[in-house]
Enzyme design. Structure first.
Site, PDB file in Angstrom:
ATOM      1  N   HIS A 196       0.912  -1.147   0.000  1.00 42.69           N
ATOM      2  CA  HIS A 196       0.000   0.000   0.000  1.00 42.69           C
ATOM      3  C   HIS A 196       0.949   1.194   0.000  1.00 42.69           C
ATOM      4  O   HIS A 196       1.799   1.312   0.894  1.00 42.69           O
ATOM      5  CB  HIS A 196      -0.865  -0.008   1.265  1.00 42.69           C
ATOM      6  N   LEU A 197       0.844   2.025  -1.013  1.00 39.35           N
ATOM      7  CA  LEU A 197       1.767   3.148  -1.144  1.00 39.35           C
ATOM      8  C   LEU A 197       1.881   3.915   0.166  1.00 39.35           C
ATOM      9  O   LEU A 197       0.865   4.181   0.822  1.00 39.35           O
ATOM     10  CB  LEU A 197       1.291   4.093  -2.253  1.00 39.35           C
ATOM     11  N   HIS A 198       3.095   4.247   0.548  1.00 41.11           N
ATOM     12  CA  HIS A 198       3.313   5.053   1.747  1.00 41.11           C
ATOM     13  C   HIS A 198       4.603   5.848   1.598  1.00 41.11           C
ATOM     14  O   HIS A 198       5.587   5.361   1.051  1.00 41.11           O
ATOM     15  CB  HIS A 198       3.334   4.193   3.018  1.00 41.11           C
ATOM     16  N   LEU A 199       4.543   7.070   2.060  1.00 42.60           N
ATOM     17  CA  LEU A 199       5.696   7.963   2.017  1.00 42.60           C
ATOM     18  C   LEU A 199       6.247   8.091   3.431  1.00 42.60           C
ATOM     19  O   LEU A 199       5.537   8.510   4.347  1.00 42.60           O
ATOM     20  CB  LEU A 199       5.287   9.338   1.467  1.00 42.60           C
TER      21      LEU A 199
END
Length: 158
Positions: free
Chosen positions: A106-109
């Site tokens: 899950h995209l995360h920065l």
């Protein structure tokens, strides 16, 4: 959302956090993103900014949400500098794909406060490719050609 993104959303810890179905130490949330303390921080104050809508990687993320993820991370980096954490620097770190060290799909920065001697490094960072101008121009042309194609089209015009 791609079919693999839909399948991955089921059982996704970040989706559960975004839906308040899993614990997190949240520092910011709105209708688009949620930001919380990383459960396994590499430095004190390590934050994650994630879109509420499941996106495995950058291909699954619309531009508006992507810009908002960045804006929230930027604001949180400023906030960290004013906080009692008092970092000497900040790294933003985004892993897109397993080969790029993405462990939660899950995209995360990551917003990483940095401190002298904190011990966190990026492996092989000094290693660089030596490219002549002709090769760099060819690489630039390939990227511009890809940018001219609609999203989701095959990479080589097939």
């Amino acid at each position: 959302m791609t079919q693999s993104a839909t399948a991955t959303a089921q059982g996704c810890i970040f989706c559960a956090i975004a839906q308040h179905k899993a614990e997190a130490s949240t520092v910011y949330e709105d209708e688009t993103v949620v930001a919380f303390m990383d459960r396994y921080p590499v430095t004190p104050g390590h934050l994650l900014v994630v879109p509420r809508h499941h996106a495995v990687g950058l291909e699954d993320l619309d531009k508006t949400t992507g810009a908002h993820v960045w804006a929230v991370a930027h604001d949180l980096a400023r906030t960290l500098r004013r906080s009692t954490f008092r970092p000497e620097g900040i790294n933003f770190f985004l892993c897109d794909g397993e080969v790029a060290f993405q462990t939660v799909l899950h995209l995360h920065l990551h917003v990483l406060p940095r401190y002298t001697g904190d011990g966190w490094t990026v492996e092989n960072l000094p290693k660089t490719l030596d490219r002549d101008r002709q090769r760099l121009d060819g690489d630039a042309h390939a990227i511009k050609a890809a940018a001219a194609r609609p999203a989701g089209s095959p990479p080589f015009g097939t």
